[in-house]
Every structure is written in C-alpha cells, then in structure tokens.
Design a protein around this motif. Sequence first.
Motif, PDB file in Angstrom:
ATOM      1  N   THR A  63       0.843  -1.192   0.000  1.00 28.61           N
ATOM      2  CA  THR A  63       0.000   0.000   0.000  1.00 28.61           C
ATOM      3  C   THR A  63       0.879   1.243   0.000  1.00 28.61           C
ATOM      4  O   THR A  63       2.013   1.222   0.479  1.00 28.61           O
ATOM      5  N   ARG A  64       0.334   2.309  -0.532  1.00 22.62           N
ATOM      6  CA  ARG A  64       1.057   3.577  -0.583  1.00 22.62           C
ATOM      7  C   ARG A  64       0.070   4.696  -0.301  1.00 22.62           C
ATOM      8  O   ARG A  64      -1.025   4.723  -0.886  1.00 22.62           O
ATOM      9  N   THR A  65       0.469   5.598   0.594  1.00 23.94           N
ATOM     10  CA  THR A  65      -0.417   6.690   1.010  1.00 23.94           C
ATOM     11  C   THR A  65       0.210   8.018   0.619  1.00 23.94           C
ATOM     12  O   THR A  65       1.310   8.357   1.063  1.00 23.94           O
ATOM     13  N   ILE A  66      -0.501   8.777  -0.194  1.00 22.60           N
ATOM     14  CA  ILE A  66      -0.067  10.108  -0.621  1.00 22.60           C
ATOM     15  C   ILE A  66      -1.173  11.099  -0.304  1.00 22.60           C
ATOM     16  O   ILE A  66      -2.345  10.865  -0.638  1.00 22.60           O
ATOM     17  N   LEU A  67      -0.805  12.185   0.350  1.00 27.34           N
ATOM     18  CA  LEU A  67      -1.760  13.227   0.715  1.00 27.34           C
ATOM     19  C   LEU A  67      -1.546  14.445  -0.174  1.00 27.34           C
ATOM     20  O   LEU A  67      -0.409  14.884  -0.374  1.00 27.34           O
ATOM     21  N   THR A 107       0.614  20.530  -3.015  1.00 30.07           N
ATOM     22  CA  THR A 107       1.713  19.815  -2.376  1.00 30.07           C
ATOM     23  C   THR A 107       1.286  18.376  -2.115  1.00 30.07           C
ATOM     24  O   THR A 107       0.227  18.130  -1.529  1.00 30.07           O
ATOM     25  N   PHE A 108       2.104  17.426  -2.554  1.00 27.34           N
ATOM     26  CA  PHE A 108       1.856  16.000  -2.332  1.00 27.34           C
ATOM     27  C   PHE A 108       2.863  15.482  -1.306  1.00 27.34           C
ATOM     28  O   PHE A 108       4.075  15.677  -1.463  1.00 27.34           O
ATOM     29  N   ARG A 109       2.356  14.826  -0.261  1.00 24.44           N
ATOM     30  CA  ARG A 109       3.203  14.243   0.780  1.00 24.44           C
ATOM     31  C   ARG A 109       3.122  12.720   0.686  1.00 24.44           C
ATOM     32  O   ARG A 109       2.063  12.148   0.898  1.00 24.44           O
ATOM     33  N   ASP A 110       4.250  12.098   0.373  1.00 28.80           N
ATOM     34  CA  ASP A 110       4.319  10.641   0.240  1.00 28.80           C
ATOM     35  C   ASP A 110       4.684  10.049   1.606  1.00 28.80           C
ATOM     36  O   ASP A 110       5.845  10.079   2.023  1.00 28.80           O
ATOM     37  N   LEU A 111       3.701   9.511   2.317  1.00 31.50           N
ATOM     38  CA  LEU A 111       3.926   9.013   3.673  1.00 31.50           C
ATOM     39  C   LEU A 111       4.742   7.723   3.706  1.00 31.50           C
ATOM     40  O   LEU A 111       5.217   7.321   4.772  1.00 31.50           O
ATOM     41  N   ASP A 112       4.919   7.079   2.570  1.00 31.99           N
ATOM     42  CA  ASP A 112       5.694   5.834   2.508  1.00 31.99           C
ATOM     43  C   ASP A 112       7.079   6.032   1.897  1.00 31.99           C
ATOM     44  O   ASP A 112       7.796   5.071   1.644  1.00 31.99           O
ATOM     45  N   ASP A 113       7.460   7.273   1.666  1.00 31.87           N
ATOM     46  CA  ASP A 113       8.783   7.603   1.139  1.00 31.87           C
ATOM     47  C   ASP A 113       9.347   8.731   1.997  1.00 31.87           C
ATOM     48  O   ASP A 113       9.010   9.900   1.783  1.00 31.87           O
ATOM     49  N   LEU A 114      10.188   8.371   2.970  1.00 30.63           N
ATOM     50  CA  LEU A 114      10.692   9.337   3.943  1.00 30.63           C
ATOM     51  C   LEU A 114      12.087   9.802   3.547  1.00 30.63           C
ATOM     52  O   LEU A 114      12.881   9.072   2.947  1.00 30.63           O
ATOM     53  N   ASP A 115      12.405  11.050   3.923  1.00 27.65           N
ATOM     54  CA  ASP A 115      13.738  11.586   3.664  1.00 27.65           C
ATOM     55  C   ASP A 115      14.662  11.266   4.841  1.00 27.65           C
ATOM     56  O   ASP A 115      14.300  10.494   5.749  1.00 27.65           O
ATOM     57  N   ASP A 116      15.858  11.854   4.853  1.00 26.35           N
ATOM     58  CA  ASP A 116      16.834  11.571   5.897  1.00 26.35           C
ATOM     59  C   ASP A 116      16.377  12.030   7.278  1.00 26.35           C
ATOM     60  O   ASP A 116      16.852  11.517   8.297  1.00 26.35           O
ATOM     61  N   ALA A 117      15.462  12.996   7.314  1.00 27.39           N
ATOM     62  CA  ALA A 117      14.936  13.482   8.589  1.00 27.39           C
ATOM     63  C   ALA A 117      13.657  12.751   8.993  1.00 27.39           C
ATOM     64  O   ALA A 117      12.936  13.203   9.895  1.00 27.39           O
ATOM     65  N   GLN A 119      10.910  12.536   7.410  1.00 23.90           N
ATOM     66  CA  GLN A 119       9.730  13.287   7.026  1.00 23.90           C
ATOM     67  C   GLN A 119       9.273  12.857   5.631  1.00 23.90           C
ATOM     68  O   GLN A 119      10.090  12.473   4.790  1.00 23.90           O
ATOM     69  N   PRO A 120       7.962  12.880   5.369  1.00 28.89           N
ATOM     70  CA  PRO A 120       7.472  12.502   4.037  1.00 28.89           C
ATOM     71  C   PRO A 120       8.072  13.394   2.951  1.00 28.89           C
ATOM     72  O   PRO A 120       8.189  14.609   3.128  1.00 28.89           O
ATOM     73  N   ARG A 121       8.468  12.767   1.852  1.00 27.43           N
ATOM     74  CA  ARG A 121       9.000  13.550   0.742  1.00 27.43           C
ATOM     75  C   ARG A 121       7.872  14.352   0.086  1.00 27.43           C
ATOM     76  O   ARG A 121       6.752  13.878  -0.059  1.00 27.43           O
ATOM     77  N   LEU A 122       8.214  15.565  -0.317  1.00 32.16           N
ATOM     78  CA  LEU A 122       7.231  16.479  -0.885  1.00 32.16           C
ATOM     79  C   LEU A 122       7.426  16.624  -2.375  1.00 32.16           C
ATOM     80  O   LEU A 122       8.559  16.692  -2.872  1.00 32.16           O
ATOM     81  N   SER A 123       6.319  16.679  -3.088  1.00 35.09           N
ATOM     82  CA  SER A 123       6.301  17.025  -4.504  1.00 35.09           C
ATOM     83  C   SER A 123       5.291  18.146  -4.674  1.00 35.09           C
ATOM     84  O   SER A 123       4.208  18.116  -4.076  1.00 35.09           O
ATOM     85  N   THR A 124       5.638  19.164  -5.453  1.00 30.65           N
ATOM     86  CA  THR A 124       4.755  20.318  -5.623  1.00 30.65           C
ATOM     87  C   THR A 124       4.345  20.467  -7.083  1.00 30.65           C
ATOM     88  O   THR A 124       5.044  20.027  -7.999  1.00 30.65           O
ATOM     89  N   LEU A 125       3.186  21.081  -7.265  1.00 36.66           N
ATOM     90  CA  LEU A 125       2.653  21.325  -8.600  1.00 36.66           C
ATOM     91  C   LEU A 125       2.035  22.715  -8.619  1.00 36.66           C
ATOM     92  O   LEU A 125       1.172  23.038  -7.803  1.00 36.66           O
ATOM     93  N   ASP A 126       2.502  23.555  -9.551  1.00 35.45           N
ATOM     94  CA  ASP A 126       1.918  24.879  -9.758  1.00 35.45           C
ATOM     95  C   ASP A 126       0.919  24.753 -10.908  1.00 35.45           C
ATOM     96  O   ASP A 126       1.293  24.796 -12.072  1.00 35.45           O
ATOM     97  N   MET A 127      -0.353  24.584 -10.578  1.00 34.31           N
ATOM     98  CA  MET A 127      -1.393  24.323 -11.562  1.00 34.31           C
ATOM     99  C   MET A 127      -2.020  25.644 -12.006  1.00 34.31           C
ATOM    100  O   MET A 127      -2.863  26.220 -11.326  1.00 34.31           O
ATOM    101  N   LYS A 128      -1.594  26.119 -13.169  1.00 37.18           N
ATOM    102  CA  LYS A 128      -2.104  27.385 -13.690  1.00 37.18           C
ATOM    103  C   LYS A 128      -3.514  27.206 -14.226  1.00 37.18           C
ATOM    104  O   LYS A 128      -3.885  26.127 -14.689  1.00 37.18           O
ATOM    105  N   SER A 129      -4.291  28.275 -14.184  1.00 39.24           N
ATOM    106  CA  SER A 129      -5.674  28.203 -14.654  1.00 39.24           C
ATOM    107  C   SER A 129      -6.108  29.553 -15.207  1.00 39.24           C
ATOM    108  O   SER A 129      -5.657  30.609 -14.754  1.00 39.24           O
ATOM    109  N   THR A 130      -6.975  29.494 -16.195  1.00 50.79           N
ATOM    110  CA  THR A 130      -7.634  30.679 -16.747  1.00 50.79           C
ATOM    111  C   THR A 130      -9.120  30.365 -16.832  1.00 50.79           C
ATOM    112  O   THR A 130      -9.537  29.492 -17.597  1.00 50.79           O
TER     113      THR A 130
END
Length: 243
Positions: A63-67, A107-117, A119-130
């Motif tokens: 299982t994999r949990t991403i918020l 911001t996506f937080r991967d609770l099953d992929d932790l960094d050296d501290a 903490q969940p690794r973060l991925s960001t997305l700048d979703m532009k819209s018109t």
Amino acid sequence: MKRYIIMAMAFLAVITVAAQTRKVQNKPYIDLRPLHFGISIGMNMQDAEFNNIGPQLMDDGTTRTILCDADTWNPGFSVGVLADMRLSQHLALRITPQMHFGSKRLTFRDLDDLDDAAQPRLSTLDMKSTYITMPVALKFSAQRFNNYRPYVMAGVSPMINLKDKDQDYVQLKRYDAMLELGLGCDFYMPYFKLIPELKFCYGLTNALDKGHADELTDVNRRVFARSVDSSRTKMVVFTLYFE
C-alpha cells in the motif's frame, strides 16, 4: 479566511464613519436608470479543497499513502464587464462576465517515502488556470446616504477552465460552477460610479477529472493522480467596477 472577513468588516466600518454628515450628492439620478453597464478590474486568490482517498493498493500487493493539499492562496488577476438591471429601489439583477488568471499550488506528501529526517517527501505542482465566468447575482442595496451606498450580493457563477490537458499530476474538468457571496459599496463620483466589491466563491460540483490518471504516459505519476477523488474550487475576488 478570517483575515478577509476582518478586512470586509473594517471596510464597512470606514464607510459608516465617513457618511455621518450630509453632503451634496453626485449623479443623484443614476440609480433610476433601468440598465447600467460598466467594466471591472481586480485581483483573485485561488485555492482548491481536495478529498484524499488514503492508502492505495499497488500492483505488488503493498500500500502507498499520498496526501494532496493546496497549502496556500495564490494571487491572480481578473478583468471583466458589468450589466446591472434595476428591479426595484433596493434590488438589482447583475451579470458580470469575467476572466480570472491565476494558479493553485498543490503539495503532495508521500507518507511511505521518507527523507533523511524521517519526514514525508514532498512534490509540488503549480497548476495554472484561466477561468471564464458568467456570474448571475442579486444585489440588495441599502438606502443611499450622501455618496455612499453599501450592498450585499449572492449568486451562481458557471465557469469554463481554458487550461488544456497536460501531463500534470492532477487535472480539473473543463466546466464547473460556483456559489458567490459578497459585499461592497457604491461610491458616487462626479463623473462615474466606483464600486469596490469583495466576494467569496465556492465550487458547487466535483471539479476533479477522474479519468486523467489513465491518460498519464508516466505510470509513476498515476499514484499521485489517484490519491484524491474530489476537488472543490475556492476563490476570494476583490473587484473594482466602473459604471
């Protein structure tokens, strides 16, 4: 959100203090016209509310949990036109087509992929819209005093998202609709009417494109796309109308 409510209350307080003494009225008969036209410019703050599904079952049985969360309000620019139809002394029907340029920061937080501290690794997305919106609202105005006339408004705004499909983690649908609630004040200037307005908009439909995950060519991105099952658009819009 509390900050914008406080700003709105302060705005009304300033108007109340400024309108304590009688003054000569500018354009005293302008509100008797059956139809008004104008233009508008302003700024918007965009956000989105996502519903996370929790743990996902992967092909290998794990299982994999991403918020996913839109963790900030992003500023944007708005421009439009105005048509105001007088229904009675205190009530008017308004149609205010607008274009809203902006973006949402996800911001996506991967609770099953932790960094050296740890903490969940973060991925960001700048979703532009018109967005092109077509708000239809009722405007209820108080009695005019001097050159001020506060009002409240409520309406519904169908909207079209002009952003093309891409390979981002999340994609929103082309069509949506929002409920709008706001307040403002008519300022009667010597040659025109200036109307500052602050309104709050909330999406009425699930704006998430659920089929987008199957269209992603990068299979590693699909787990991010499937981490949410619904989205509601939110905006705070400050507009200056000129009639």
